[in-house]
Motif scaffolding. Sequence first.
Motif, PDB file in Angstrom:
ATOM      1  N   SER A 235      18.334  72.424  41.972  1.00 29.19           N
ATOM      2  CA  SER A 235      19.343  73.275  41.349  1.00 29.19           C
ATOM      3  C   SER A 235      20.727  72.648  41.393  1.00 29.19           C
ATOM      4  CB  SER A 235      19.369  74.652  42.003  1.00 29.19           C
ATOM      5  OG  SER A 235      19.670  74.529  43.390  1.00 29.19           O
ATOM      6  N   VAL A 236      21.072  71.984  42.490  1.00 24.25           N
ATOM      7  CA  VAL A 236      22.376  71.330  42.603  1.00 24.25           C
ATOM      8  C   VAL A 236      22.381  70.032  41.812  1.00 24.25           C
ATOM      9  CG1 VAL A 236      24.025  70.278  44.208  1.00 24.25           C
ATOM     10  CG2 VAL A 236      22.808  72.352  44.869  1.00 24.25           C
ATOM     11  N   ALA A 237      21.346  69.235  41.947  1.00 22.12           N
ATOM     12  CA  ALA A 237      21.278  67.947  41.254  1.00 22.12           C
ATOM     13  C   ALA A 237      21.260  68.132  39.734  1.00 22.12           C
ATOM     14  CB  ALA A 237      20.056  67.162  41.704  1.00 22.12           C
ATOM     15  N   ASP A 238      20.601  69.171  39.236  1.00 19.52           N
ATOM     16  CA  ASP A 238      20.550  69.424  37.803  1.00 19.52           C
ATOM     17  C   ASP A 238      21.924  69.744  37.248  1.00 19.52           C
ATOM     18  OD1 ASP A 238      17.847  68.975  37.790  1.00 19.52           O
ATOM     19  OD2 ASP A 238      17.298  71.106  37.708  1.00 19.52           O
ATOM     20  N   THR A 239      22.712  70.505  37.975  1.00 17.31           N
ATOM     21  CA  THR A 239      24.072  70.830  37.538  1.00 17.31           C
ATOM     22  C   THR A 239      24.917  69.584  37.473  1.00 17.31           C
ATOM     23  OG1 THR A 239      23.905  73.019  38.541  1.00 17.31           O
ATOM     24  CG2 THR A 239      26.117  72.212  38.037  1.00 17.31           C
ATOM     25  N   ALA A 240      24.822  68.737  38.480  1.00 19.04           N
ATOM     26  CA  ALA A 240      25.627  67.508  38.516  1.00 19.04           C
ATOM     27  C   ALA A 240      25.213  66.521  37.437  1.00 19.04           C
ATOM     28  CB  ALA A 240      25.517  66.864  39.895  1.00 19.04           C
ATOM     29  N   ALA A 241      23.970  66.521  37.049  1.00 22.65           N
ATOM     30  CA  ALA A 241      23.491  65.585  36.055  1.00 22.65           C
ATOM     31  C   ALA A 241      23.850  66.025  34.625  1.00 22.65           C
ATOM     32  CB  ALA A 241      21.979  65.432  36.149  1.00 22.65           C
ATOM     33  N   SER A 242      24.248  67.268  34.474  1.00 22.88           N
ATOM     34  CA  SER A 242      24.563  67.792  33.121  1.00 22.88           C
ATOM     35  C   SER A 242      25.788  67.163  32.532  1.00 22.88           C
ATOM     36  CB  SER A 242      24.792  69.297  33.200  1.00 22.88           C
ATOM     37  OG  SER A 242      23.657  69.941  33.703  1.00 22.88           O
TER      38      SER A 242
ATOM     39  N   VAL B 110      29.194  70.662  43.098  1.00 20.70           N
ATOM     40  CA  VAL B 110      28.019  70.761  42.237  1.00 20.70           C
ATOM     41  C   VAL B 110      28.247  70.086  40.890  1.00 20.70           C
ATOM     42  CG1 VAL B 110      27.140  72.844  43.354  1.00 20.70           C
ATOM     43  CG2 VAL B 110      28.584  73.053  41.334  1.00 20.70           C
ATOM     44  N   GLY B 111      29.488  69.795  40.548  1.00 22.41           N
ATOM     45  CA  GLY B 111      29.779  69.105  39.294  1.00 22.41           C
ATOM     46  C   GLY B 111      29.707  67.598  39.399  1.00 22.41           C
TER      47      GLY B 111
ATOM     48  N   CYS C  54      33.949  72.608  39.273  1.00 19.56           N
ATOM     49  CA  CYS C  54      34.463  72.363  40.616  1.00 19.56           C
ATOM     50  C   CYS C  54      34.072  73.498  41.558  1.00 19.56           C
ATOM     51  CB  CYS C  54      35.977  72.197  40.565  1.00 19.56           C
ATOM     52  SG  CYS C  54      36.495  70.902  39.431  1.00 19.56           S
ATOM     53  N   ARG C  55      32.945  73.294  42.224  1.00 16.87           N
ATOM     54  CA  ARG C  55      32.448  74.269  43.193  1.00 16.87           C
ATOM     55  C   ARG C  55      31.689  73.492  44.263  1.00 16.87           C
ATOM     56  NH1 ARG C  55      28.950  77.113  40.170  1.00 16.87           N
ATOM     57  NH2 ARG C  55      27.112  76.440  41.289  1.00 16.87           N
ATOM     58  N   ILE C  56      32.044  73.721  45.512  1.00 17.03           N
ATOM     59  CA  ILE C  56      31.391  73.020  46.614  1.00 17.03           C
ATOM     60  C   ILE C  56      30.147  73.793  47.048  1.00 17.03           C
ATOM     61  CG2 ILE C  56      31.647  72.175  48.997  1.00 17.03           C
ATOM     62  CD1 ILE C  56      33.378  70.654  46.960  1.00 17.03           C
ATOM     63  N   ASP C  57      29.012  73.113  47.074  1.00 15.45           N
ATOM     64  CA  ASP C  57      27.761  73.698  47.536  1.00 15.45           C
ATOM     65  C   ASP C  57      27.856  73.888  49.045  1.00 15.45           C
ATOM     66  OD1 ASP C  57      24.799  74.284  47.230  1.00 15.45           O
ATOM     67  OD2 ASP C  57      24.738  72.604  48.650  1.00 15.45           O
TER      68      ASP C  57
ATOM     69  N   ILE D  14      32.465  55.198  46.126  1.00 16.25           N
ATOM     70  CA  ILE D  14      32.165  56.621  45.954  1.00 16.25           C
ATOM     71  C   ILE D  14      31.176  56.811  44.811  1.00 16.25           C
ATOM     72  CG2 ILE D  14      33.131  58.855  45.287  1.00 16.25           C
ATOM     73  CD1 ILE D  14      35.747  57.945  46.770  1.00 16.25           C
ATOM     74  N   ILE D  15      31.457  56.181  43.667  1.00 19.28           N
ATOM     75  CA  ILE D  15      30.578  56.290  42.500  1.00 19.28           C
ATOM     76  C   ILE D  15      29.168  55.804  42.844  1.00 19.28           C
ATOM     77  CG2 ILE D  15      30.132  55.370  40.175  1.00 19.28           C
ATOM     78  CD1 ILE D  15      32.396  57.347  40.108  1.00 19.28           C
ATOM     79  N   ASP D  16      29.070  54.692  43.551  1.00 21.18           N
ATOM     80  CA  ASP D  16      27.768  54.123  43.904  1.00 21.18           C
ATOM     81  C   ASP D  16      26.948  55.084  44.768  1.00 21.18           C
ATOM     82  OD1 ASP D  16      28.400  51.854  42.475  1.00 21.18           O
ATOM     83  OD2 ASP D  16      28.893  50.651  44.249  1.00 21.18           O
ATOM     84  N   GLY D  17      27.606  55.878  45.582  1.00 20.34           N
ATOM     85  CA  GLY D  17      26.901  56.818  46.449  1.00 20.34           C
ATOM     86  C   GLY D  17      26.409  58.071  45.740  1.00 20.34           C
ATOM     87  N   LEU D  18      26.918  58.365  44.561  1.00 24.08           N
ATOM     88  CA  LEU D  18      26.573  59.610  43.878  1.00 24.08           C
ATOM     89  C   LEU D  18      25.112  59.664  43.453  1.00 24.08           C
ATOM     90  CD1 LEU D  18      29.768  60.193  41.712  1.00 24.08           C
ATOM     91  CD2 LEU D  18      29.274  60.983  44.041  1.00 24.08           C
ATOM     92  N   ALA D  19      24.555  58.577  42.974  1.00 26.89           N
ATOM     93  CA  ALA D  19      23.151  58.564  42.549  1.00 26.89           C
ATOM     94  C   ALA D  19      22.227  58.816  43.735  1.00 26.89           C
ATOM     95  CB  ALA D  19      22.806  57.246  41.876  1.00 26.89           C
ATOM     96  N   GLN D  20      22.554  58.240  44.872  1.00 31.49           N
ATOM     97  CA  GLN D  20      21.749  58.450  46.069  1.00 31.49           C
ATOM     98  C   GLN D  20      21.800  59.911  46.496  1.00 31.49           C
ATOM     99  OE1 GLN D  20      23.653  55.640  48.644  1.00 31.49           O
ATOM    100  NE2 GLN D  20      22.167  54.036  48.193  1.00 31.49           N
ATOM    101  N   ARG D  21      22.972  60.530  46.411  1.00 30.58           N
ATOM    102  CA  ARG D  21      23.113  61.941  46.770  1.00 30.58           C
ATOM    103  C   ARG D  21      22.291  62.812  45.840  1.00 30.58           C
ATOM    104  NH1 ARG D  21      29.622  62.197  47.746  1.00 30.58           N
ATOM    105  NH2 ARG D  21      29.578  60.751  49.482  1.00 30.58           N
ATOM    106  N   SER D  22      22.351  62.508  44.565  1.00 27.91           N
ATOM    107  CA  SER D  22      21.629  63.299  43.578  1.00 27.91           C
ATOM    108  C   SER D  22      20.135  63.323  43.892  1.00 27.91           C
ATOM    109  CB  SER D  22      21.866  62.736  42.181  1.00 27.91           C
ATOM    110  OG  SER D  22      21.167  63.475  41.219  1.00 27.91           O
ATOM    111  N   ALA D  23      19.623  62.215  44.351  1.00 27.81           N
ATOM    112  CA  ALA D  23      18.194  62.104  44.653  1.00 27.81           C
ATOM    113  C   ALA D  23      17.782  62.915  45.883  1.00 27.81           C
ATOM    114  CB  ALA D  23      17.818  60.640  44.850  1.00 27.81           C
TER     115      ALA D  23
END
Length: 65
Positions: free
Chosen positions: A58-65, A21-22, A11-14, A44-53
């Motif tokens: 560095s941020v997307a890799d942390t969230a995908a872990s 970032v999680g 739980c850390r806001i970029d 909300i869940i549906d929007g997460l994949a679009q955000r990751s892209a």
Amino acid sequence: MPIQSPCIDICRIDGNSGFCVGCLRTRDEIREWKAASDERRQQIIDGLAQRSATLPASVADTAAS
């Protein structure tokens, strides 16, 4: 069964994107989660994949872990 939170306990806001970032949610989405309907949670869940892209690797890799 209710839709489960995408929180992964990182739980850390970029500061640049405003996303956790999680789990990639915004502060408002995190606050809203408990009271949100399943329909809203799915939105909300549906929007997460679009955000990751669109985030830096560095941020997307942390969230995908």
